[in-house]
Design a protein around this motif. Structure first.
Motif, PDB file in Angstrom:
ATOM      1  N   CYS A 150      -8.252  -2.506 -11.191  1.00  0.00           N
ATOM      2  CA  CYS A 150      -8.922  -2.236  -9.548  1.00  0.00           C
ATOM      3  C   CYS A 150      -9.551  -1.876  -9.273  1.00  0.00           C
ATOM      4  CB  CYS A 150      -7.812  -3.071  -9.067  1.00  0.00           C
ATOM      5  SG  CYS A 150      -8.039  -4.423  -7.228  1.00  0.00           S
ATOM      6  N   LEU A 151     -10.878  -1.609  -9.071  1.00  0.00           N
ATOM      7  CA  LEU A 151     -11.990  -0.491  -8.687  1.00  0.00           C
ATOM      8  C   LEU A 151     -11.640  -1.052  -6.993  1.00  0.00           C
ATOM      9  CD1 LEU A 151     -14.134  -0.619 -11.765  1.00  0.00           C
ATOM     10  CD2 LEU A 151     -11.982   0.721 -11.642  1.00  0.00           C
ATOM     11  N   MET A 152     -11.904   0.079  -6.482  1.00  0.00           N
ATOM     12  CA  MET A 152     -11.977  -0.152  -5.361  1.00  0.00           C
ATOM     13  C   MET A 152     -13.600   1.361  -3.922  1.00  0.00           C
ATOM     14  SD  MET A 152      -7.961  -0.586  -3.809  1.00  0.00           S
ATOM     15  CE  MET A 152      -7.285  -0.395  -5.636  1.00  0.00           C
ATOM     16  N   GLU A 153     -14.039   0.652  -3.432  1.00  0.00           N
ATOM     17  CA  GLU A 153     -14.727   1.276  -3.131  1.00  0.00           C
ATOM     18  C   GLU A 153     -15.144   0.931  -1.855  1.00  0.00           C
ATOM     19  OE1 GLU A 153     -19.502   2.671  -2.482  1.00  0.00           O
ATOM     20  OE2 GLU A 153     -18.421   1.032  -3.694  1.00  0.00           O
ATOM     21  N   ARG A 154     -14.878   2.179  -0.745  1.00  0.00           N
ATOM     22  CA  ARG A 154     -15.250   2.045   0.916  1.00  0.00           C
ATOM     23  C   ARG A 154     -16.649   2.000   1.550  1.00  0.00           C
ATOM     24  NH1 ARG A 154      -9.594   3.835   4.299  1.00  0.00           N
ATOM     25  NH2 ARG A 154      -9.989   5.666   3.248  1.00  0.00           N
ATOM     26  N   ARG A 155     -17.048   1.677   2.165  1.00  0.00           N
ATOM     27  CA  ARG A 155     -18.202   1.797   2.846  1.00  0.00           C
ATOM     28  C   ARG A 155     -17.930   2.190   4.918  1.00  0.00           C
ATOM     29  NH1 ARG A 155     -21.467   3.342   0.073  1.00  0.00           N
ATOM     30  NH2 ARG A 155     -23.290   4.358   1.470  1.00  0.00           N
ATOM     31  N   VAL A 172      -1.369   4.689  -1.400  1.00  0.00           N
ATOM     32  CA  VAL A 172      -1.015   3.681  -0.151  1.00  0.00           C
ATOM     33  C   VAL A 172      -1.064   2.539  -0.496  1.00  0.00           C
ATOM     34  CG1 VAL A 172       0.749   2.912   1.755  1.00  0.00           C
ATOM     35  CG2 VAL A 172       1.041   5.291   0.212  1.00  0.00           C
ATOM     36  N   LEU A 173      -2.856   2.504   0.651  1.00  0.00           N
ATOM     37  CA  LEU A 173      -3.328   1.462   1.090  1.00  0.00           C
ATOM     38  C   LEU A 173      -3.964   1.073  -0.772  1.00  0.00           C
ATOM     39  CD1 LEU A 173      -5.308  -0.170   2.165  1.00  0.00           C
ATOM     40  CD2 LEU A 173      -6.733   2.061   2.422  1.00  0.00           C
ATOM     41  N   GLY A 174      -4.453   1.680  -1.502  1.00  0.00           N
ATOM     42  CA  GLY A 174      -4.859   1.421  -2.773  1.00  0.00           C
ATOM     43  C   GLY A 174      -4.487  -0.084  -3.508  1.00  0.00           C
ATOM     44  N   ASN A 175      -2.687   0.360  -3.548  1.00  0.00           N
ATOM     45  CA  ASN A 175      -1.158  -0.473  -3.865  1.00  0.00           C
ATOM     46  C   ASN A 175      -1.296  -2.254  -2.890  1.00  0.00           C
ATOM     47  OD1 ASN A 175      -0.705   1.359  -6.609  1.00  0.00           O
ATOM     48  ND2 ASN A 175       0.541   2.023  -4.874  1.00  0.00           N
ATOM     49  N   LYS A 176      -1.151  -2.131  -2.052  1.00  0.00           N
ATOM     50  CA  LYS A 176      -1.496  -2.350  -1.356  1.00  0.00           C
ATOM     51  C   LYS A 176      -2.565  -3.929  -1.475  1.00  0.00           C
ATOM     52  CE  LYS A 176       0.750  -0.975   2.638  1.00  0.00           C
ATOM     53  NZ  LYS A 176       1.079  -0.782   4.162  1.00  0.00           N
ATOM     54  N   VAL A 177      -3.672  -3.250  -1.654  1.00  0.00           N
ATOM     55  CA  VAL A 177      -5.305  -3.946  -1.661  1.00  0.00           C
ATOM     56  C   VAL A 177      -4.757  -4.715  -3.121  1.00  0.00           C
ATOM     57  CG1 VAL A 177      -7.838  -3.995  -2.149  1.00  0.00           C
ATOM     58  CG2 VAL A 177      -7.022  -2.667   0.075  1.00  0.00           C
ATOM     59  N   VAL A 223      -9.477  -3.058   6.791  1.00  0.00           N
ATOM     60  CA  VAL A 223      -8.621  -2.331   7.218  1.00  0.00           C
ATOM     61  C   VAL A 223      -8.528  -2.429   9.419  1.00  0.00           C
ATOM     62  CG1 VAL A 223      -6.378  -0.753   8.040  1.00  0.00           C
ATOM     63  CG2 VAL A 223      -8.010  -1.304   5.698  1.00  0.00           C
ATOM     64  N   ASP A 224      -7.385  -2.917  10.416  1.00  0.00           N
ATOM     65  CA  ASP A 224      -7.950  -3.139  11.572  1.00  0.00           C
ATOM     66  C   ASP A 224      -7.243  -2.304  12.029  1.00  0.00           C
ATOM     67  OD1 ASP A 224      -4.990  -3.542  11.788  1.00  0.00           O
ATOM     68  OD2 ASP A 224      -5.414  -5.829  12.211  1.00  0.00           O
ATOM     69  N   VAL A 225      -7.697  -2.069  13.637  1.00  0.00           N
ATOM     70  CA  VAL A 225      -7.689  -0.915  14.237  1.00  0.00           C
ATOM     71  C   VAL A 225      -5.240  -0.970  13.960  1.00  0.00           C
ATOM     72  CG1 VAL A 225      -9.242  -0.889  15.950  1.00  0.00           C
ATOM     73  CG2 VAL A 225      -6.804  -2.881  16.341  1.00  0.00           C
ATOM     74  N   ASN A 226      -4.942  -2.140  13.822  1.00  0.00           N
ATOM     75  CA  ASN A 226      -3.175  -1.275  13.147  1.00  0.00           C
ATOM     76  C   ASN A 226      -2.932  -1.424  11.606  1.00  0.00           C
ATOM     77  OD1 ASN A 226      -2.898  -2.585  16.589  1.00  0.00           O
ATOM     78  ND2 ASN A 226      -3.472  -4.069  15.715  1.00  0.00           N
ATOM     79  N   GLU A 227      -3.306  -1.134  11.276  1.00  0.00           N
ATOM     80  CA  GLU A 227      -3.866  -1.242  10.259  1.00  0.00           C
ATOM     81  C   GLU A 227      -3.553  -2.082   8.718  1.00  0.00           C
ATOM     82  OE1 GLU A 227      -5.257   1.632   8.777  1.00  0.00           O
ATOM     83  OE2 GLU A 227      -4.999   2.475  10.913  1.00  0.00           O
ATOM     84  N   ASP A 228      -3.349  -3.019  10.034  1.00  0.00           N
ATOM     85  CA  ASP A 228      -3.265  -4.308   8.834  1.00  0.00           C
ATOM     86  C   ASP A 228      -4.286  -4.757   7.951  1.00  0.00           C
ATOM     87  OD1 ASP A 228      -0.941  -4.503   9.817  1.00  0.00           O
ATOM     88  OD2 ASP A 228      -1.322  -5.774  11.949  1.00  0.00           O
ATOM     89  N   ILE A 229      -4.406  -4.904   7.087  1.00  0.00           N
ATOM     90  CA  ILE A 229      -5.218  -5.203   5.891  1.00  0.00           C
ATOM     91  C   ILE A 229      -5.587  -7.007   6.076  1.00  0.00           C
ATOM     92  CG2 ILE A 229      -6.413  -5.321   3.348  1.00  0.00           C
ATOM     93  CD1 ILE A 229      -3.644  -3.376   3.285  1.00  0.00           C
ATOM     94  N   TRP A 230      -6.806  -7.213   5.934  1.00  0.00           N
ATOM     95  CA  TRP A 230      -7.369  -8.669   5.982  1.00  0.00           C
ATOM     96  C   TRP A 230      -8.618  -8.636   5.089  1.00  0.00           C
ATOM     97  CZ3 TRP A 230      -6.855 -11.697  10.613  1.00  0.00           C
ATOM     98  CH2 TRP A 230      -5.874 -10.953  11.796  1.00  0.00           C
ATOM     99  N   ASN A 254      -3.742  -9.317  -6.554  1.00  0.00           N
ATOM    100  CA  ASN A 254      -2.716 -10.407  -7.324  1.00  0.00           C
ATOM    101  C   ASN A 254      -1.952 -11.611  -6.624  1.00  0.00           C
ATOM    102  OD1 ASN A 254      -3.326  -7.794  -9.621  1.00  0.00           O
ATOM    103  ND2 ASN A 254      -1.299  -6.818  -8.619  1.00  0.00           N
ATOM    104  N   ASP A 255      -1.702 -11.440  -5.649  1.00  0.00           N
ATOM    105  CA  ASP A 255      -1.269 -12.332  -5.079  1.00  0.00           C
ATOM    106  C   ASP A 255      -1.901 -13.337  -4.883  1.00  0.00           C
ATOM    107  OD1 ASP A 255       1.237 -11.292  -5.386  1.00  0.00           O
ATOM    108  OD2 ASP A 255       1.100 -10.726  -2.392  1.00  0.00           O
TER     109      ASP A 255
END
Length: 370
Positions: free
Chosen positions: A198-203, A239-244, A286-293, A249-250
């Motif tokens: 799983c490769l991730m990039e944030r812009r 933390v963030l990478g493992n959550k994403v 990631v929103d203002v409450n640090e929840d992932i959408w 996976n789910d």
């Protein structure tokens, strides 16, 4: 469900319905945050998905679908604007972004062919396709699928829903989520997922979302715009990478199980056209409450299947030109058998959108990108 309904490049409407459905071997629905998402088919809102935390006893988010009678233009507008004004301490303004529309690859290609036809090229378009002329220019010679994206403030969303801007368009209308970091700069995460990697990039945008000296698009574009208007931000820590990765996976397991169950019910002889979700390009915020959408996917591949829903079918090698003239719904991307995942930028700004990096210091002037 046929694999051709899911696998391929571009925005997959079937993907959202699979997220909502419950697999036969699951005791509870998929726990996932999805922004309010309206599927639009040929200009008509067909399904409305949203996230609720009230349906689960443990308070986890689940994806729900509104009843058909509640999927109206007025309800869509009211819900999008109301939710964009809550859940954050960030100030709201008249020209704040509230939603965006991503056209399907087929819809985008029809826009381009219509524009080519208007310039005198020898390409005919069915007059029944009453697509509003928004100034789209001729497409380039690329074989890649492309999905145009439009951002809306409140007035723009009203015009899109009630003023005919959605005429004959197919795609998704999605509510804009306030980004993390105080909601000042828009930021997206692109995840390229396979079962083993799983490769991730944030812009993140260079301009502040609330700086009205710049146009709406300069304040919002990340992956879909030129690199000069956003910056790459590292995803620090695990933390963030493992959550994403866990969400990916789910989602892959859930979508594979639901698709396989649907195909089994429709087939008399068993599963004949399914495969597990093997690779995908998916976007998160990631929103203002640090929840992932989870926002949307741009490329999906299944095990042992050919992503053929973008194939252009010709009656014979000698009738290619004639078939192109008669097939309005033919697409622009033809993945080969066993084609690799398309990790290029598929969701892009349309050619009619003009970006200006220079600020406007006239407070009475509202900048436009068209």
């Amino acid at each position: 469900m046929a694999s051709s309904d899911l696998a391929g490049d571009g925005i997959s409407l079937a993907f959202f319905e699979l997220l909502w459905k419950k697999a036969e071997d699951e005791s509870s629905p998929l726990k996932l945050r999805l922004p309010d998402t309206v599927l639009i088919s040929h200009g008509v809102p067909s399904q409305y998905f949203f996230t609720s935390t009230k349906q689960c006893k443990d308070g986890n988010p689940v994806i729900l679908r509104k009843r058909k009678q509640n999927v109206t233009l007025d309800n869509i507008f009211d819900n999008f604007c109301r939710k964009s004004s809550t859940g954050s301490h960030v100030k709201e303004g008249e020209h704040e972004v509230v939603a965006y529309f991503i056209a399907s690859a087929d819809c985008t290609s029809r826009f381009r062919r219509k524009s080519v036809g208007n310039t005198g090229d020898d390409i005919e378009v069915n007059e029944a396709d009453n697509i509003a002329d928004n100034g789209y220019s001729a497409p380039d010679n690329s074989d890649d699928a492309q999905c145009d994206i439009e951002y809306f403030d409140r007035d723009g969303l009203r015009r899109f829903l009630q003023g005919g801007g959605r005429n004959n368009q197919t795609g998704i209308l999605q509510r804009f989520i306030k980004p993390s970091g105080g909601g000042t700069h828009n930021s997206l995460i692109q995840a390229i997922w396979t079962p083993n990697l799983c490769l991730m990039e944030r812009r993140r945008t260079k301009q502040c979302l609330h700086d009205t000296r710049f146009g709406l698009y300069e304040r919002t574009v990340t992956f879909e715009g030129p690199d000069a208007h956003s910056i790459s931000k590292p995803i620090r820590g695990t933390v963030l990478g493992n959550k994403v990765k866990g969400i990916c996976n789910d989602v892959a397991h859930h979508v594979s199980e639901v698709a396989a169950g649907a195909s089994l019910r429709k087939s008399r002889t068993g599963i004949t056209d399914t495969g597990k979700l093997a690779r995908m390009v998916v976007y998160f915020k990631v929103d203002v409450n640090e929840d992932i959408w989870l926002l949307f996917t741009s490329s999906l591949r299944l095990d042992g299947t050919t992503p053929d829903h973008h194939l252009t079918k010709f009656s014979s090698p000698w009738n290619v030109h004639e078939d192109c003239r008669n097939s309005v719904d033919s697409a622009v991307h033809v993945p080969a058998v066993g084609a690799p995942l398309n990790i290029g930028t598929i969701v892009k700004l349309g050619p009619a959108i003009k970006l200006n990096p220079n600020p406007n210091h006239n407070p009475t002037k509202v900048l436009k990108n068209e």
